[in-house]
Design a protein around this motif. Structure first.
Motif, PDB file in Angstrom:
ATOM      1  N   ALA A  31      -1.421   2.622  -7.792  1.00 42.01           N
ATOM      2  CA  ALA A  31      -1.274   1.638  -6.716  1.00 42.01           C
ATOM      3  C   ALA A  31      -0.443   0.448  -7.194  1.00 42.01           C
ATOM      4  O   ALA A  31      -0.258   0.240  -8.404  1.00 42.01           O
ATOM      5  CB  ALA A  31      -2.648   1.154  -6.244  1.00 42.01           C
ATOM      6  N   HIS A  36       0.800  -1.227   0.000  1.00 45.21           N
ATOM      7  CA  HIS A  36       0.000   0.000   0.000  1.00 45.21           C
ATOM      8  C   HIS A  36       0.830   1.273   0.000  1.00 45.21           C
ATOM      9  O   HIS A  36       0.329   2.352  -0.363  1.00 45.21           O
ATOM     10  CB  HIS A  36      -0.951  -0.013   1.197  1.00 45.21           C
ATOM     11  N   THR A  81      -4.148  10.174  -9.016  1.00 45.71           N
ATOM     12  CA  THR A  81      -3.495   9.292  -8.042  1.00 45.71           C
ATOM     13  C   THR A  81      -4.473   8.282  -7.447  1.00 45.71           C
ATOM     14  O   THR A  81      -4.062   7.352  -6.760  1.00 45.71           O
ATOM     15  CB  THR A  81      -2.850  10.096  -6.897  1.00 45.71           C
ATOM     16  N   HIS A 109       0.705   3.507  -3.169  1.00 40.93           N
ATOM     17  CA  HIS A 109      -0.387   4.476  -3.318  1.00 40.93           C
ATOM     18  C   HIS A 109      -0.108   5.743  -2.508  1.00 40.93           C
ATOM     19  O   HIS A 109      -0.455   6.847  -2.935  1.00 40.93           O
ATOM     20  CB  HIS A 109      -1.706   3.839  -2.875  1.00 40.93           C
TER      21      HIS A 109
END
Length: 268
Positions: free
Chosen positions: A160, A143, A156, A146
């Protein structure tokens, strides 16, 4: 006497007459997604780049042009190499679940009820999946990609790690998979979901932002907080609504921050 055919149904008839269902559910769906995503996401990128609507920008920091371009190039790579193959290979599963593209189109009440169901179910699943991604190992290895953009802009929203695209993408498709929707309903759901997540990542809170009018809707201010604080304290994990974070107490720091902002605003 046959019922009159609406303009929408006539347009749909042209689509299904010129493309196979497989083409519509895969390549055309991909092109529709890309069109909606980039057209809705580019404005906030340009606002930030040229300093437009600065009074409505949530954070005073801005991304450099090079950092914005990096995001766009990687998005194109991820979409072509991950999203498109997933759409192609998942078509048999959706077909098995009852996906159809033939006329007649569903009644508007069916479309609205299904899309509302998708939003609620997606928000519930996304909340728990997103919260899991903020555990130490998953954040570090997945994560954190991201969150490379602590100051988000619309595009955005889909930047990811490929594993996260698949992991949280499940939340988006599980509702349609359960109901076996018409392709038109699936397209509408996809468009609305893209517009929602792009707005939440836009980095701007306007007087006309949906969160000012829709009860329980999170929006850009709610999600921007999630990006700008330390990942262990960010909270605000839900994708669309605010009630999951409220129920499980993961919005407490955000509420405290908003209370401080309002108090300071009154003192000025």
């Amino acid at each position: 006497m046959a019922a009159p055919v609406s303009a929408l149904e006539s347009a749909w008839q042209m689509l299904i007459a010129n493309f196979t269902e497989f083409q519509l559910a895969t390549v055309v769906t991909f092109l529709l997604h890309e069109t909606v995503f980039f057209l809705s996401g580019l404005p906030s990128l340009l606002f930030e780049r040229f300093g437009l609507f600065a009074k409505y920008k949530i954070q005073k920091k801005s991304n450099t042009s090079a950092y914005q371009n990096r995001c766009v190039l990687r998005l194109i790579l991820y979409h072509v190499c991950v999203n498109l193959p997933v759409m192609i290979f998942s078509y048999p599963a959706f077909k098995f679940m009852g996906l159809r593209s033939s006329l007649p189109l569903p009644h508007w009440t069916v479309i609205v009820s299904q899309v509302l169901f998708y939003f609620v179910l997606e928000d519930f699943i996304f909340y728990w999946g997103h919260r899991a991604l903020h555990t130490k190992w998953l954040y570090k290895h997945v994560h954190s990609v991201h969150h490379e953009y602590a100051t988000p802009f619309g595009l955005t929203s889909e930047y990811a790690h490929p594993a996260e695209i698949l992991f949280l993408g499940f939340a988006t498709v599980v509702g349609p998979a359960l109901t076996g929707p018409h392709l038109f309903t699936l397209w509408l759901w996809m468009v609305l979901r893209v517009l929602e997540t792009v707005e939440a990542h836009s980095g701007y809170h306007f007087p006309w932002s949906p969160s000012n009018f829709l009860p329980l809707y999170g929006g850009s201010d709610f999600h921007d907080y999630h990006h700008r604080v330390l990942y262990t304290k960010s909270g605000n994990y839900a994708s669309t609504f605010v009630y999951m974070d409220w129920l499980f107490g993961t919005d407490k720091d955000y509420r405290k921050a908003k209370a401080v902002e309002e108090k300071e605003g009154k003192c000025l």
